[in-house]
Scaffold this active site. Structure first.
Site, PDB file in Angstrom:
ATOM      1  N   CYS A 264      55.819 -47.959 -26.463  1.00  0.00           N
ATOM      2  CA  CYS A 264      54.667 -47.267 -27.245  1.00  0.00           C
ATOM      3  C   CYS A 264      53.858 -46.452 -26.251  1.00  0.00           C
ATOM      4  O   CYS A 264      53.508 -45.371 -26.117  1.00  0.00           O
ATOM      5  CB  CYS A 264      54.451 -48.060 -27.885  1.00  0.00           C
ATOM      6  SG  CYS A 264      54.772 -48.971 -29.175  1.00  0.00           S
TER       7      CYS A 264
HETATM    8  N1  SAJ Z   1      50.257 -54.160 -20.008  1.00  0.00           N
HETATM    9  C1  SAJ Z   1      49.177 -54.710 -18.563  1.00  0.00           C
HETATM   10  N2  SAJ Z   1      48.135 -55.035 -19.031  1.00  0.00           N
HETATM   11  C2  SAJ Z   1      47.666 -55.598 -19.811  1.00  0.00           C
HETATM   12  C3  SAJ Z   1      48.069 -55.234 -21.154  1.00  0.00           C
HETATM   13  C4  SAJ Z   1      49.723 -54.462 -21.180  1.00  0.00           C
HETATM   14  O1  SAJ Z   1      49.476 -54.208 -17.750  1.00  0.00           O
HETATM   15  O2  SAJ Z   1      46.033 -55.917 -19.823  1.00  0.00           O
HETATM   16  C5  SAJ Z   1      51.475 -53.590 -19.892  1.00  0.00           C
HETATM   17  C6  SAJ Z   1      52.714 -54.774 -20.362  1.00  0.00           C
HETATM   18  O3  SAJ Z   1      53.265 -55.670 -19.331  1.00  0.00           O
HETATM   19  C7  SAJ Z   1      53.002 -53.871 -20.907  1.00  0.00           C
HETATM   20  C8  SAJ Z   1      52.691 -52.255 -21.614  1.00  0.00           C
HETATM   21  O4  SAJ Z   1      51.101 -52.473 -20.601  1.00  0.00           O
HETATM   22  O5  SAJ Z   1      54.219 -53.719 -20.144  1.00  0.00           O
HETATM   23  C9  SAJ Z   1      52.348 -52.515 -22.933  1.00  0.00           C
HETATM   24  O6  SAJ Z   1      51.819 -53.728 -23.700  1.00  0.00           O
HETATM   25  P1  SAJ Z   1      50.885 -54.226 -24.925  1.00  0.00           P
HETATM   26  O7  SAJ Z   1      50.797 -54.943 -25.501  1.00  0.00           O
HETATM   27  O8  SAJ Z   1      50.179 -53.427 -24.178  1.00  0.00           O
HETATM   28  O9  SAJ Z   1      51.880 -53.004 -25.878  1.00  0.00           O
HETATM   29  P2  SAJ Z   1      52.859 -53.229 -26.658  1.00  0.00           P
HETATM   30  O10 SAJ Z   1      53.683 -51.885 -26.441  1.00  0.00           O
HETATM   31  O11 SAJ Z   1      53.564 -54.233 -26.860  1.00  0.00           O
HETATM   32  O12 SAJ Z   1      51.686 -52.644 -27.861  1.00  0.00           O
HETATM   33  C10 SAJ Z   1      50.941 -51.670 -28.319  1.00  0.00           C
HETATM   34  C11 SAJ Z   1      50.101 -52.443 -29.071  1.00  0.00           C
HETATM   35  N3  SAJ Z   1      48.947 -51.376 -29.205  1.00  0.00           N
HETATM   36  C12 SAJ Z   1      47.766 -52.353 -28.871  1.00  0.00           C
HETATM   37  O13 SAJ Z   1      47.820 -53.229 -28.973  1.00  0.00           O
HETATM   38  C13 SAJ Z   1      46.781 -51.062 -29.759  1.00  0.00           C
HETATM   39  C14 SAJ Z   1      50.516 -52.570 -30.450  1.00  0.00           C
HETATM   40  O14 SAJ Z   1      49.669 -53.226 -30.783  1.00  0.00           O
HETATM   41  C15 SAJ Z   1      50.933 -51.524 -31.447  1.00  0.00           C
HETATM   42  O15 SAJ Z   1      51.563 -51.573 -32.714  1.00  0.00           O
HETATM   43  C16 SAJ Z   1      52.116 -50.862 -30.097  1.00  0.00           C
HETATM   44  O16 SAJ Z   1      51.839 -50.431 -28.763  1.00  0.00           O
HETATM   45  C17 SAJ Z   1      53.209 -49.589 -31.117  1.00  0.00           C
HETATM   46  O17 SAJ Z   1      53.920 -49.652 -31.569  1.00  0.00           O
HETATM   47  O18 SAJ Z   1      52.459 -48.521 -30.523  1.00  0.00           O
END
Ligand code: SAJ
Length: 421
Positions: A264
């Site tokens: 995503c």
């Molecule tokens: N990450 C960091 N630091 C943070 C947060 C995340 O380095 O503080 C990294 C994570 O380790 C990972 C990446 O970012 O590698 C993405 O992780 P994530 O938990 O932020 O996102 P996704 O891709 O698992 O899910 C996101 C979510 N979007 C939001 O919360 C706005 C989810 O709700 C969505 O439904 C999903 O994208 C999607 O399908 O679009």
């Protein structure tokens, strides 16, 4: 199709991490559900009551067997009242939107579309896709969007591995081509979501989703950039982030890390930057965030090499153990995982790699299988890349000869042989 408790039968196109949970939720709400996927193995798995999505236990699948009808045949969709499209929207090799899965689904659906049906797109995409690309495709049926069939967009908000919020308890944004389209789609989602958030246009609904993920991508890039600066200034970025997070308003804490994975956040922003070019608009934040986050795996590989160098060891021939290879904690998904990129960079420099990840039994690309924790802790250096809830960090700290922590789990704990991002 048999009359349902809700009186509405639903079709789902695309049974991945979005479509399958949606199909199960609609079936649990009493709908008859035609669950369609081009991949026959997914259909066979569902027929056998076997879930292939971590967040959907097979028991939930089995419990709705009577109302869930998996198929690869589009003709089965002619009988339902509403159809939800949840196919992948990836990037092509030039990091541009690849709408091929959507175009194929739309064209096939046009062949069976019936007057009076509702079609909702959930796949994340750039504003204008539903009106400019999907509507004309569906009108190949001879029907007219907004008049002889309804059309809407409702962004999926599935957060893999999240348990505190579910599909039912996460507010559902809905945009319609017409007020009637909006009302019908809102009524459908009210049967599976506690809160429906109607918005004025399809484009508002499409852009809402992109803003949510771009917001994360930009803030993750910001804190990663701060982390690289803190490293030079010898300031503990983890302490800084935790201290800033004590502010009760105006600050939302994001954690630095080895980069941004999943299907995503590394993808969605580029749907908007591509579309923005049509309006001569440069989306600098999106581009910059993408660059900073893509840089992190290189930075982390250097950090591991630097730690080995302190031990007068070269990367080549050193035993490097990776803890956690999936893109985030609690999931087994390795798509765009920064850990994979880091392993690739280290392998290219001749490292002797091993890894421990209970969610990822095998990394075929590296010819590696996940090893028991006790078998990897004696490596020349151990790197923490993804922290699954099961990990015993005290043990890792106690038994590793040299530890590099890219997730801040050792922060605030005295340890000689620990290097942190
Ligand atoms: N990450 C960091 N630091 C943070 C947060 C995340 O380095 O503080 C990294 C994570 O380790 C990972 C990446 O970012 O590698 C993405 O992780 P994530 O938990 O932020 O996102 P996704 O891709 O698992 O899910 C996101 C979510 N979007 C939001 O919360 C706005 C989810 O709700 C969505 O439904 C999903 O994208 C999607 O399908 O679009």
């Amino acid at each position: 199709m048999e009359q349902t408790a809700t009186g509405v039968s639903v079709g789902i196109i695309g049974l991945g991490y979005v479509g399958l949970p949606l199909a199960v939720e609609f079936a649990e709400a009493g709908h008859q559900v035609v669950a369609l996927d081009a991949d026959a193995s997914k259909v066979t798995a569902i027929e056998a009551g076997r879930s292939y999505i971590e967040d959907i236990p097979s028991e939930r699948l089995a419990a709705v067997r009577e109302r869930l009808h998996p198929t690869t045949r589009y003709a089965a969709l002619a009988q339902v009242d509403a159809i939800v499209i949840a196919v992948p929207t990836p990037l092509n090799e030039n990091r541009e939107p690849d709408l091929q899965p959507l175009v194929s689904a739309g064209a096939a659906l046009a062949g069976v579309l019936q007057e009076g049906q509702l079609v909702v797109l959930e796949s994340t995409t750039y504003p204008g896709t539903t009106r400019e690309r999907l509507a004309p495709l569906l009108e190949e049926s001879g029907l007219v969007a907004g008049r002889t069939f309804n059309l809407a967009f409702s962004p999926e908000r599935i957060d893999p591995g999240r348990t505190d919020f579910t599909l039912r308890t996460t507010p559902k944004v809905v945009g319609g081509l017409t007020p009637e389209c909006l009302e019908r789609a809102s009524a459908l989602y009210r049967t599976v979501c506690d809160t429906v958030v109607p918005v004025t246009t399809l484009e508002v609904a499409e852009l809402t989703k992109l803003l949510e993920n771009i917001f994360r991508s930009v803030n993750i890039a910001l804190v990663n950039e701060i982390a690289m600066l803190c490293d030079r200034m010898k300031i503990d970025v983890w302490e800084v982030v935790d201290a800033a997070a004590t502010k009760p308003y105006g600050f939302m804490s994001f954690k630095p890390g080895p980069g941004m994975g999943g299907h995503c956040l590394p993808v969605d922003p580029f749907y908007l930057s591509w579309k923005a070019r049509e309006y001569d608009s440069k989306t600098a934040f999106i581009e910059l965030a993408g660059e900073v986050n893509a840089e992190m795996p290189y930075y982390c590989a250097e950090k591991i090499a630097g730690a080995l160098n302190e031990d007068s060891k070269a990367v080549r021939g050193s035993r490097i153990a990776i803890l956690g290879v999936s893109y985030k904690a609690g999931v087994g998904d390795v798509r765009e995982s920064p850990a994979i990129k880091i392993m690739q960079l280290l392998a290219d420099r001749g490292a002797d790699l091993s890894y421990h990840d209970p969610y990822v039994p095998e990394l075929a690309g590296f010819g590696l299988r996940s090893q028991p924790l006790e078998d990897v802790l004696d490596a020349d250096v151990v790197a923490i890349l993804t922290v699954h809830p099961e990990f015993d960090i005290d043990r890792v700290m106690g038994e590793s000869k040299l530890l590099v922590d890219f997730r801040g789990v050792t922060s605030g704990r005295a340890a000689e042989r620990v290097v942190r991002l």
